[in-house]
Structure formats: C-alpha cells, structure tokens
Design a protein around this motif. Sequence first.
Motif, PDB file in Angstrom:
ATOM      1  N   SER A  70       0.832  -1.203   0.000  1.00 31.77           N
ATOM      2  CA  SER A  70       0.000   0.000   0.000  1.00 31.77           C
ATOM      3  C   SER A  70       0.872   1.261   0.000  1.00 31.77           C
ATOM      4  N   THR A 105      -1.448  -0.792  -6.233  1.00 25.79           N
ATOM      5  CA  THR A 105      -1.492   0.668  -6.334  1.00 25.79           C
ATOM      6  C   THR A 105      -1.588   1.113  -7.790  1.00 25.79           C
ATOM      7  N   ASN A 182      -4.070   3.741  -3.298  1.00 26.60           N
ATOM      8  CA  ASN A 182      -4.366   2.351  -3.001  1.00 26.60           C
ATOM      9  C   ASN A 182      -5.589   1.908  -3.796  1.00 26.60           C
TER      10      ASN A 182
END
Length: 241
Positions: A70, A105, A182
């Motif tokens: 993340s 991501t 994210n």
Amino acid sequence: MFTGLVQSVGQLQHLSQYQLKITCPTIQDPVLAGIELGDSIAVDGVCLTVEQILTRGFIAAASPETLAKSTLGKVSENGKVNLETSLRVGSKIGGHFVTGHVDGTGQLESAEQTGDAWEICFRGISPKVARYIVHKGSIAVNGISLTVADCSNTGDWFQSAVIPLTYAETNLHCLQPGDLVNLEGDVLGKYVEKFTRYGLNTDANAAAETTMEILGRERTNVKDEVDIDPSLTFLAEHGYL
C-alpha cells in the motif's frame, strides 16, 4: 468490512517503522464515536486495528506486508488519509463491499472538472487489480467507492466521474499527477474468477462425476420411480454439488 463511504479525513504520522498515529480533525469526529480497542478502521482503504485510543485519534500498527503493498509507508508526515469505520449490522450500504485488503497501487494521471463532476484518470495499475477493473464496475481508490466510467481492455488505465462533494470531502483533491493511490478490486469479481477457474479443475469435475453416480444409484433404488429434481442434476453436472 467497509462500504467505501469516507467519513473523515485525518492526518497520518509515523511513530516508528510499523507504528502509525492517525489524528482526526476534531474530538467529535464521527470516526471516534464509540471507538474501542481492537476496532477496524480503514485508513486510505487499508484495514488497520486500533491498538491505542487518543483524545483526537488512535494508534495502529502496519505490518511489513501492508506497507509494501500500500501507500501507507510512503505518505508524507501529516499527510491526509481517508477514514472509515467498519460496517455494522443494520448500517446503510451506500457504496460497495470493501474489505480493506489492498490489491495494489496506481498513479493519478489527471483530474479535470467538467460541469458538475470531476473526471479522474489513473494509470500504472498493478496487474493484481487491473484484471478486476471493468466498465461500470466498482473500484475502491484510497478507500473511496467509485464506479469505473471508462477503462482499457487490460484494466491498466481507468477513469471515474466524481461528484464535487466526494472530491472535496476526501483526499482526492490533495492528489497531484503521479501520486500513488491504493486500489482494491470488487470482492465479487474475485469470487467469480475463482469459481470460474476451479470450475474447470479436474478435482471439481471428478467430484461432479461422483455426485452424478450417487444420483444415478438413488434413481435406480427409488421403487416408486420418483424422478430426481432436474435442477439438482444440472447443478451436479456443473460442479456445484
């Protein structure tokens, strides 16, 4: 479990490599209402567990895996993060089911205001989430439930239309081109993918054949010649029994 409807935007601080402090705007913040140790709170779409409660926030730990998958490890000091408490029984579901388990991501490409909405584009999507991006499907961006308005065939690029309220009340308005976000694909798509994949698996077919054999024996042993429900036969043929 969350719904992707952000309740507040807080600030993140790194107390140590794996310990994070999240500060809410006020002590009356909705995220803090009824907060308890062990509660799950989505921080920019990442499910974290409350380990310590503060007057205006909380402290949570992030594992190496979480930081690697993340953006939490890359958020600048006092950076803005979206916050949402976990879904409770009886709560409204206004977005879509979000687990808080980030798949990968992507990067903001552009954000342009057009009429009464913002058209936001993302590129560089991680392959682990790109396969779940479909036209008019759901996607969680920094924990925000969005609808895919347009996308490439491979899912490595997509666009969403965001209403002004969502844009202003989340950290979307803080993003600059190139910033990472994210992403979490729709959990329903993941289950469909698994069922499709393993529906063709040899073991699954063998199980279906075994079930059909049992159904066949049952049919033979029924003295009054009552037929097996055709729907059961169909399910067995397709690996669901």
